[in-house]
Motif scaffolding. Structure first.
Motif, PDB file in Angstrom:
ATOM      1  N   GLN A 147       0.822  -1.213   0.000  1.00 59.81           N
ATOM      2  CA  GLN A 147       0.000   0.000   0.000  1.00 59.81           C
ATOM      3  C   GLN A 147       0.856   1.264   0.000  1.00 59.81           C
ATOM      4  O   GLN A 147       0.365   2.345  -0.320  1.00 59.81           O
ATOM      5  N   GLY A 148       2.121   1.130   0.347  1.00 54.39           N
ATOM      6  CA  GLY A 148       3.014   2.285   0.366  1.00 54.39           C
ATOM      7  C   GLY A 148       3.424   2.659   1.779  1.00 54.39           C
ATOM      8  O   GLY A 148       2.782   2.284   2.752  1.00 54.39           O
ATOM      9  N   ASN A 149       4.526   3.422   1.850  1.00 57.46           N
ATOM     10  CA  ASN A 149       5.091   3.922   3.103  1.00 57.46           C
ATOM     11  C   ASN A 149       4.001   4.514   4.003  1.00 57.46           C
ATOM     12  O   ASN A 149       3.268   5.419   3.593  1.00 57.46           O
ATOM     13  N   ALA A 150       3.908   4.006   5.237  1.00 53.54           N
ATOM     14  CA  ALA A 150       2.833   4.425   6.146  1.00 53.54           C
ATOM     15  C   ALA A 150       2.946   5.910   6.483  1.00 53.54           C
ATOM     16  O   ALA A 150       1.934   6.626   6.560  1.00 53.54           O
ATOM     17  N   ASN A 151       4.162   6.394   6.668  1.00 52.47           N
ATOM     18  CA  ASN A 151       4.355   7.807   7.001  1.00 52.47           C
ATOM     19  C   ASN A 151       3.938   8.695   5.825  1.00 52.47           C
ATOM     20  O   ASN A 151       3.274   9.713   6.003  1.00 52.47           O
ATOM     21  N   LEU A 152       4.300   8.279   4.615  1.00 57.33           N
ATOM     22  CA  LEU A 152       3.901   9.061   3.437  1.00 57.33           C
ATOM     23  C   LEU A 152       2.382   9.139   3.342  1.00 57.33           C
ATOM     24  O   LEU A 152       1.805  10.206   3.104  1.00 57.33           O
ATOM     25  N   ARG A 153       1.716   8.021   3.567  1.00 53.74           N
ATOM     26  CA  ARG A 153       0.254   8.033   3.471  1.00 53.74           C
ATOM     27  C   ARG A 153      -0.347   8.924   4.557  1.00 53.74           C
ATOM     28  O   ARG A 153      -1.308   9.647   4.314  1.00 53.74           O
ATOM     29  N   ARG A 154       0.257   8.894   5.743  1.00 52.29           N
ATOM     30  CA  ARG A 154      -0.211   9.775   6.822  1.00 52.29           C
ATOM     31  C   ARG A 154      -0.046  11.240   6.433  1.00 52.29           C
ATOM     32  O   ARG A 154      -0.938  12.059   6.628  1.00 52.29           O
ATOM     33  N   GLN A 155       1.105  11.574   5.869  1.00 51.11           N
ATOM     34  CA  GLN A 155       1.374  12.966   5.510  1.00 51.11           C
ATOM     35  C   GLN A 155       0.473  13.435   4.373  1.00 51.11           C
ATOM     36  O   GLN A 155      -0.006  14.571   4.380  1.00 51.11           O
ATOM     37  N   VAL A 156       0.262  12.581   3.391  1.00 50.71           N
ATOM     38  CA  VAL A 156      -0.624  12.946   2.278  1.00 50.71           C
ATOM     39  C   VAL A 156      -2.046  13.158   2.814  1.00 50.71           C
ATOM     40  O   VAL A 156      -2.729  14.117   2.443  1.00 50.71           O
ATOM     41  N   ALA A 157      -2.468  12.288   3.720  1.00 53.17           N
ATOM     42  CA  ALA A 157      -3.807  12.421   4.307  1.00 53.17           C
ATOM     43  C   ALA A 157      -3.913  13.720   5.105  1.00 53.17           C
ATOM     44  O   ALA A 157      -4.925  14.424   5.050  1.00 53.17           O
ATOM     45  N   ARG A 324     -10.679   0.366  -3.515  1.00 48.48           N
ATOM     46  CA  ARG A 324      -9.378   0.281  -2.861  1.00 48.48           C
ATOM     47  C   ARG A 324      -8.780  -1.132  -2.900  1.00 48.48           C
ATOM     48  O   ARG A 324      -7.615  -1.303  -3.265  1.00 48.48           O
ATOM     49  N   ASP A 325      -9.564  -2.131  -2.528  1.00 53.47           N
ATOM     50  CA  ASP A 325      -9.002  -3.483  -2.452  1.00 53.47           C
ATOM     51  C   ASP A 325      -8.536  -3.975  -3.818  1.00 53.47           C
ATOM     52  O   ASP A 325      -7.491  -4.610  -3.944  1.00 53.47           O
ATOM     53  N   GLU A 326      -9.309  -3.626  -4.850  1.00 52.74           N
ATOM     54  CA  GLU A 326      -8.943  -4.060  -6.191  1.00 52.74           C
ATOM     55  C   GLU A 326      -7.656  -3.354  -6.649  1.00 52.74           C
ATOM     56  O   GLU A 326      -6.764  -3.976  -7.237  1.00 52.74           O
ATOM     57  N   VAL A 327      -7.547  -2.060  -6.376  1.00 46.92           N
ATOM     58  CA  VAL A 327      -6.336  -1.319  -6.759  1.00 46.92           C
ATOM     59  C   VAL A 327      -5.121  -1.876  -6.021  1.00 46.92           C
ATOM     60  O   VAL A 327      -4.044  -2.046  -6.604  1.00 46.92           O
ATOM     61  N   LEU A 328      -5.317  -2.171  -4.752  1.00 50.65           N
ATOM     62  CA  LEU A 328      -4.233  -2.715  -3.940  1.00 50.65           C
ATOM     63  C   LEU A 328      -3.761  -4.061  -4.503  1.00 50.65           C
ATOM     64  O   LEU A 328      -2.568  -4.335  -4.597  1.00 50.65           O
TER      65      LEU A 328
END
Lengths: 460, 460
Positions: A147-157, A324-328
């Protein structure tokens, strides 16, 4: 609430309007402004930046700021586009030639699709790389989460609103579009897009076996809502560049975004929103996304830092809503995970506020560029030229006299070392032959001005 | 020509064979060996490494080297697999659970699909990163060529033979497989693969709408040639892991490779060769690829550094033969280009000889691991256990008594903090329920030995 620099700028604007200051006059030095208003150097500079961005004043190297002459004339806008029926026609061979030629040594790359390196914070990102080798367990050698770097996803959110769990990191916005299309369409389906449209979207659709319905599009407000409405029961997905569409620079008003979301919900058709230019706005604030009006999960919102920060890092993302699940799954199956270390660098850049800071200066430069390039085109291109008025992004769409053949122009320009993007690259249909896309992503200088002048001469 | 360390190793081997040295005896110190043979410390060490890799001696921390006890017994090989007809069945839900659980804190990841970080040259790659920010124009912020970093392609061509122009850099081997399959197949087509087969290949095939024909496969020599021959007029492409197949560890002999290439040429069927483990050989030299026997351009040769150097860098490549232009187009359309900077780092690692150096030590460690893990399994697993004898790679395929249910075993093991890969992950059909894949990619230590011991107890 008006800022101090707003007040200073409007004082000077009034003096220009009342001819207290005239074309060519030198403006007070920054030091004088500081003393007169009791402000810091950076506030004074901000005021002048504002006036410069609005083309009222210009800076001359080592001389200071001067009241700017107006362009000879204001060029008209292109008409609303009027593409034909859905087509899965052949892509124009010109695309690969433009790609190949763009990198030729010494060519002036007016066809460029990314900001020039000179506008990017190279040194700060390099520091971020070294930091990331320390903060990442294994220095980024291990596989990243699918799904990608957890910190990056937090920051983007945090930056955009939403939830880190709803994001999937991708290799730039292009992979976000690719995974989104794969998730919501099947070979043989039809998608609706703006017209003209970024040729990469046409190439991707073709490679996935999708037919493309190009919709009439207004050069300032984007896709025509009525046309979209009529298309919705014939297509399987819609793909729109909602903010500063490439190549038009159009910006969908909020009312249009709201209506588009209402319509796709009504018809149950997924909307892939390509929002890769949204940060490069010239107005007061970042425009909203269609996603921000959606509560159905039918919008797949795609973006990246490729057009603002680090094209070569290949960091983008998609908030795929209910897909989301399909993209993942698709991300896992086709490439396992993205590059670990560049995700961590971007996460740090967002977290420390460096990204917001960089964007402020990038927007200023690009807004000033847009006006300078537009003025030069008004000065140097022949009678009958029409031009878009982008409110963000870094593309100009230029419509020339109907008889002009921009592919022939491309050939002539390349012989002079100038690379442009001919208009017919931006459609599967036979249209926009007399148009071209020019990027203002390179810093303004005499080489660029000269290239535009020579380009204008080639048209006569 | 025998090296000095070969001579030393064979002297000691003879002493063990003649019982001059007996099980449990301490070997001469390295210093003594240096004096006795007049060699350097590193040559002496190399000799002991060789003996250790062949399981004749073992090192005990802070005590020196000792003649090793033999395993209690030599376990038999699994039979040649006998899968059923082509299937496009559902993937086993167990796959995503194994993925999710593997990263659980404290779990012993015997299901791991990559080398442990401890085996990778982290510090040297970090230095390479800093160097790459200097050697790349724009420090890697600019888009890389669609085809990939020119220096990387040159180095890969130098390392493996072939031509830099024929290579396309990809985001790991998985994207190489994905682009290759997209280039040579269409939805509804059938591909032939080995059985058991890496589940990622099954997932990818499913996502592209391909049916999968699983072929009988020998645990040591790979796909059965007769079975492949019969399949060739029914399939649109063949995908083989020619060297150290995951999960079997099988290695196709050169004669088989030659014959496979002759057959696919005869039938005009493209062969996607997944050669991602080829560098991790335990024999005297790197095994050849099928591609090296091909002159038709029908072989698409895929590899990467993800299993040997830097999984998180996402650097792989494909030599797509006559499908080069199509693969290049797909790369552009689906992700524009790969990450710039990690490609440059890998190019430098190859160029300076660091990769070759690193591989030598990686191979030694993994070969010793393979023997240690195998011995522990022989010691601790119940009667009736069969096991593969990999000649490279880092996977063991273990066949348990017919009544064993490896999914139930997986559940029980996870409750003890041990993660394994149940056998039915490796087929679309209902088979290999009594099998599992165990990775020996983690450094050998008492935790691993204890985990294997406890795993053995769970089977009784």
């Amino acid at each position: 609430m008006a800022y101090l620099y707003d007040r200073i700028a409007s004082d000077i604007e009034q003096q220009i309007a009342q001819s207290v200051l005239r074309v060519g006059d030198k403006l007070p030095s920054l030091r004088l402004i500081c003393e007169r208003y009791g402000v810091s150097q950076s506030t004074a500079l901000q005021a002048y930046y504002q006036l410069e961005a609005r083309s009222l004043i210009e800076s001359r190297p080592r001389s200071g700021y001067f009241v700017h002459r107006s362009p000879k004339r204001q060029l008209p806008l292109p008409e609303i586009s009027a593409p034909g029926q859905a087509a899965s026609g052949e892509l124009h061979g010109i695309i690969s030639r433009v790609y190949r030629d763009m990198g030729r040594d010494g060519a002036v790359p007016l066809s460029l699709g990314a900001p020039a390196l000179a506008l990017l914070p190279v040194a700060k990102l390099n520091k971020g790389l070294v930091k990331a080798t320390r903060s990442l367990a294994g220095s980024g050698l291990a596989y990243e989460q699918v799904q990608g770097n957890a910190n990056l996803r937090r920051q983007v959110a945090r930056f955009y609103g939403g939830n880190a769990e709803d994001l999937v990191v991708t290799a730039g916005c292009m992979e976000a579009l690719s995974l989104s299309l794969m998730a919501v369409t099947q070979r043989g389906d039809t998608i609706a897009v703006e017209s003209p449209v970024y040729f990469g979207i046409l190439q991707l659709a073709q490679s996935l076996g999708l037919a493309v319905m190009e919709l009439p599009t207004h050069p300032q407000t984007g896709v025509e809502i009525d046309a979209l409405k009529k298309a919705l029961n014939k297509v399987n997905a819609v793909l729109l560049v909602s903010n500063f569409n490439n190549p038009l620079g159009s910006l969908m008003p909020d009312a249009h975004k709201k209506e588009v979301v209402r319509l796709i919900q009504h018809y149950g058709v997924p909307l892939i929103e390509d929002d890769l230019y949204g940060e490069v706005y010239f107005g007061a604030e970042r425009p909203r996304s269609c996603r921000s009006f959606d509560d159905s999960g039918l919008v797949l919102w795609c973006s990246s830092v490729s057009k603002t920060l680090a094209p070569g890092y290949r960091v983008g993302w998609v908030a795929p809503g209910k897909f989301r699940d399909e993209v993942l799954r698709l991300k896992l199956y086709h490439s396992i995970a993205g590059t670990t270390i560049t995700q961590e660098v971007i996460a740090g850049f967002l977290e420390t506020g460096r990204y917001a800071h960089h964007l402020r200066s990038l927007r200023h430069t690009l807004q000033a560029n847009a006006l300078r390039y537009t003025r030069a085109i008004a000065d140097y291109f022949p009678e009958g030229t029409k031009i878009s008025r982008p409110q963000g992004g870094f593309m100009l769409w230029v419509e020339l006299a109907a008889k002009t053949d921009s592919v022939a122009l491309y050939e002539r320009a390349m012989r002079q070392g100038i690379s442009i993007a001919p208009g017919n690259m931006f459609s599967l249909q036979d249209q926009y032959r007399n148009c071209m896309r020019l990027s203002y992503g390179m810093p303004w200088n005499s080489t660029i001005e000269d290239a535009l002048k020579r380009l204008g001469k080639l048209m006569i």
